[in-house]
Design a protein around this motif. Structure first.
Motif, PDB file in Angstrom:
ATOM      1  N   ILE A  38       0.842  -1.193   0.000  1.00 23.08           N
ATOM      2  CA  ILE A  38       0.000   0.000   0.000  1.00 23.08           C
ATOM      3  C   ILE A  38       0.879   1.245   0.000  1.00 23.08           C
ATOM      4  N   SER A  39       0.674   2.106  -0.984  1.00 20.60           N
ATOM      5  CA  SER A  39       1.560   3.246  -1.178  1.00 20.60           C
ATOM      6  C   SER A  39       1.093   4.499  -0.461  1.00 20.60           C
ATOM      7  N   ILE A  40      -0.173   4.532  -0.026  1.00 19.13           N
ATOM      8  CA  ILE A  40      -0.703   5.716   0.645  1.00 19.13           C
ATOM      9  C   ILE A  40      -1.203   5.315   2.027  1.00 19.13           C
ATOM     10  N   PRO A  41      -0.815   6.034   3.063  1.00 21.55           N
ATOM     11  CA  PRO A  41      -1.267   5.696   4.417  1.00 21.55           C
ATOM     12  C   PRO A  41      -2.784   5.727   4.520  1.00 21.55           C
ATOM     13  N   CYS A  42      -3.335   4.919   5.432  1.00 23.47           N
ATOM     14  CA  CYS A  42      -4.791   4.874   5.561  1.00 23.47           C
ATOM     15  C   CYS A  42      -5.319   6.007   6.420  1.00 23.47           C
ATOM     16  N   GLY A  43      -4.448   6.751   7.102  1.00 29.41           N
ATOM     17  CA  GLY A  43      -4.906   7.878   7.902  1.00 29.41           C
ATOM     18  C   GLY A  43      -5.263   9.070   7.035  1.00 29.41           C
ATOM     19  N   ASN A  44      -6.168   9.932   7.522  1.00 30.50           N
ATOM     20  CA  ASN A  44      -6.562  11.119   6.774  1.00 30.50           C
ATOM     21  C   ASN A  44      -5.398  12.100   6.712  1.00 30.50           C
ATOM     22  N   LEU A  45      -5.112  12.641   5.527  1.00 29.07           N
ATOM     23  CA  LEU A  45      -3.938  13.479   5.319  1.00 29.07           C
ATOM     24  C   LEU A  45      -4.320  14.860   4.804  1.00 29.07           C
ATOM     25  N   LYS A  46      -3.642  15.877   5.309  1.00 31.19           N
ATOM     26  CA  LYS A  46      -3.789  17.213   4.749  1.00 31.19           C
ATOM     27  C   LYS A  46      -2.838  17.358   3.574  1.00 31.19           C
ATOM     28  N   ILE A  47      -3.364  17.835   2.448  1.00 31.28           N
ATOM     29  CA  ILE A  47      -2.526  18.026   1.277  1.00 31.28           C
ATOM     30  C   ILE A  47      -1.606  19.220   1.503  1.00 31.28           C
ATOM     31  N   LYS A  48      -0.390  19.093   1.056  1.00 27.30           N
ATOM     32  CA  LYS A  48       0.639  20.103   1.293  1.00 27.30           C
ATOM     33  C   LYS A  48       0.191  21.491   0.844  1.00 27.30           C
ATOM     34  N   ASN A  49       0.319  22.452   1.767  1.00 26.50           N
ATOM     35  CA  ASN A  49       0.033  23.862   1.508  1.00 26.50           C
ATOM     36  C   ASN A  49      -1.404  24.123   1.058  1.00 26.50           C
ATOM     37  N   LYS A  50      -2.282  23.185   1.297  1.00 29.03           N
ATOM     38  CA  LYS A  50      -3.678  23.366   0.909  1.00 29.03           C
ATOM     39  C   LYS A  50      -4.573  23.079   2.113  1.00 29.03           C
ATOM     40  N   ASP A  51      -5.603  23.870   2.256  1.00 28.92           N
ATOM     41  CA  ASP A  51      -6.545  23.638   3.343  1.00 28.92           C
ATOM     42  C   ASP A  51      -7.560  22.589   2.887  1.00 28.92           C
ATOM     43  N   MET A  52      -7.080  21.396   2.654  1.00 25.73           N
ATOM     44  CA  MET A  52      -7.903  20.319   2.112  1.00 25.73           C
ATOM     45  C   MET A  52      -7.400  18.995   2.665  1.00 25.73           C
ATOM     46  N   ILE A  53      -8.322  18.131   3.048  1.00 31.21           N
ATOM     47  CA  ILE A  53      -7.965  16.840   3.633  1.00 31.21           C
ATOM     48  C   ILE A  53      -8.361  15.724   2.678  1.00 31.21           C
ATOM     49  N   LEU A  54      -7.448  14.819   2.441  1.00 30.59           N
ATOM     50  CA  LEU A  54      -7.698  13.643   1.620  1.00 30.59           C
ATOM     51  C   LEU A  54      -7.998  12.467   2.541  1.00 30.59           C
ATOM     52  N   VAL A  55      -9.118  11.802   2.305  1.00 33.19           N
ATOM     53  CA  VAL A  55      -9.511  10.655   3.119  1.00 33.19           C
ATOM     54  C   VAL A  55      -9.469   9.401   2.253  1.00 33.19           C
ATOM     55  N   PRO A  56      -8.445   8.575   2.401  1.00 30.38           N
ATOM     56  CA  PRO A  56      -8.377   7.342   1.604  1.00 30.38           C
ATOM     57  C   PRO A  56      -9.413   6.321   2.061  1.00 30.38           C
ATOM     58  N   VAL A  57     -10.174   5.798   1.114  1.00 29.67           N
ATOM     59  CA  VAL A  57     -11.104   4.707   1.413  1.00 29.67           C
ATOM     60  C   VAL A  57     -10.323   3.407   1.311  1.00 29.67           C
ATOM     61  N   CYS A  58     -10.161   2.739   2.441  1.00 26.71           N
ATOM     62  CA  CYS A  58      -9.259   1.589   2.510  1.00 26.71           C
ATOM     63  C   CYS A  58      -9.951   0.259   2.238  1.00 26.71           C
ATOM     64  N   VAL A  59     -11.224   0.161   2.588  1.00 26.24           N
ATOM     65  CA  VAL A  59     -11.947  -1.100   2.423  1.00 26.24           C
ATOM     66  C   VAL A  59     -13.348  -0.793   1.907  1.00 26.24           C
ATOM     67  N   GLU A  60     -13.778  -1.547   0.909  1.00 25.75           N
ATOM     68  CA  GLU A  60     -15.149  -1.465   0.412  1.00 25.75           C
ATOM     69  C   GLU A  60     -15.796  -2.832   0.586  1.00 25.75           C
ATOM     70  N   THR A  61     -17.022  -2.848   1.096  1.00 18.99           N
ATOM     71  CA  THR A  61     -17.673  -4.112   1.455  1.00 18.99           C
ATOM     72  C   THR A  61     -18.431  -4.747   0.307  1.00 18.99           C
TER      73      THR A  61
END
Length: 378
Positions: free
Chosen positions: A257-280
């Motif tokens: 897995i290349s992207i952490p599963c925790g929610n990340l703030k994008i660099k220098n942007k007031d925006m949060i990326l939320v990776p969806v790790c599992v789909e049922t």
């Protein structure tokens, strides 16, 4: 985009459907009907495409979904056509005809109240450092009418608050759903007017589109889910409309897995990326459990939070509701034990200085395959 005119709707029924279609235009929708062979749906691609172009169709309304009857998957068709959709299909095989008729009636009538009710909550302690986001995509009518009440009963039982990404079709058809979810403490996010594809619009049109959509919902909106239906311009328009986070596919395929599963703030942007790790989607409890554990193992030094995507038309069906309860029980009681739920807006977000993301056209062709996405600075 749609507010100043009627929405052109193409209703696709199957030649074996027994309920019949009695549809008349109303103040919101102009209808076009076509009877096809759902089993040969892929072969009808060019025919449907021509019909869409000729009649300037905005929305395809399917009489089926891939969880009942012949299990017809129209996802690939939608990705090729890049058009909005919903379905009035029932979600339970033994009541499919009756449910389908009811959902179509609801759509035509609009402003339907489901009169959702609260259920008894179990006394469950939550004191763990592990957390999870449980999210539900709601774009199909049957999922909302029949699946949602069953899911809410389980969420109440375990005291879990979730995040629901809702289309405006659901909002306009079942008018008491969003107020009820907000009253119960669940979070509401945007899923589009018609489950449309933002990348078909200019940056300026996307910005206006999201602005109008937020106003339609008349509640606090902090997040959006346009997975597979957005581009780089979309991220900019989210930020301009004070959207705080968006979802990104990071589905576990048992690869590194290349992207952490925790929610990340994008660099220098007031925006949060939320990776969806599992789909049922259509998976057994054991498969879902294994994917959760595998994702955590790969990310144990980075985050104790995990985001799981569900769909009421699938996970709320009679055939899968027991499976859904097992997943939620595992997350709450067995995973840590005593894991703490959180809606996405109340989650902890780790800021990173070296993670930037861009969505290329490959985004549509490499569904849930992070290794092929183009990553670069915004």
């Amino acid at each position: 985009m749609y507010r100043n005119r009627k929405i052109n709707v193409l209703v696709l029924s199957d030649k074996t459907d027994s309920f019949g279609l009695k549809i008349k235009d109303n103040e919101k929708y102009q209808f076009f009907s076509e009877c096809i062979d759902y089993k040969g749906l892929d072969k009808s691609n060019e025919k449907i495409k021509g019909y869409i172009f000729k009649n300037k169709i905005d929305l395809i309304l399917f009489s089926r979904n891939n969880m009942v009857k012949d299990r017809i998957d129209f996802g690939n068709l939608l990705h090729r056509l890049q058009i909005g959709y919903s379905s009035f299909s029932g979600i339970d095989d033994d009541e499919w005809d009756e449910q389908t008729r009811q959902c179509l009636s609801d759509f035509l009538k609009g402003n339907v109240k489901l009169n959702l009710k609260s259920n008894k909550r179990d006394d469950i302690k939550q004191n763990s450092k592990k957390t999870f986001n449980l999210i539900f995509d709601m774009e199909q009518l049957g999922g909302c009418r029949y699946g949602l009440p069953r899911i809410l009963k389980i969420l109440d039982r375990y005291g879990v608050k979730a995040t629901f990404f809702v289309t405006d079709i659901i909002n306009k058809t079942y008018t008491d759903v969003i107020p009820y979810l907000a009253w119960k403490g669940h979070e509401i996010g945007l899923h589009g007017y018609l489950h449309e594809y933002l990348q078909t619009m200019s940056k300026e049109d996307q910005t206006r589109h999201i602005s109008k959509l937020k106003k339609e919902f008349k509640c606090e909106i902090e997040g959006v889910n346009f997975i597979l239906r957005m581009n780089n311009d979309s991220i900019c328009c989210f930020r301009e409309n004070s959207v705080k986070y968006f979802l990104y596919p990071h589905i576990n395929k048992r690869k590194i897995i290349s992207i952490p599963c925790g929610n990340l703030k994008i660099k220098n942007k007031d925006m949060i990326l939320v990776p969806v790790c599992v789909e049922t989607y259509g998976k057994t409890f054991e498969t879902i459990k294994n994917e959760i554990q595998f994702t955590e193992m790969k990310n144990k030094s980075i985050s104790n939070n995990i985001t799981i995507l569900m769909h009421p038309f699938s996970d709320g069906s009679k055939s899968r509701i027991e499976n859904t309860e097992k997943v939620i029980k595992f997350l709450i009681k067995d995973r840590c034990p005593e894991t703490v739920y959180q809606t996405i807006q109340k989650g902890e977000h780790k800021e990173t200085r070296d993670f930037n993301i861009s969505i290329s056209n490959k985004y549509l062709k490499t569904i849930y395959d992070m290794s092929k996405f183009n990553l670069k600075t915004l």
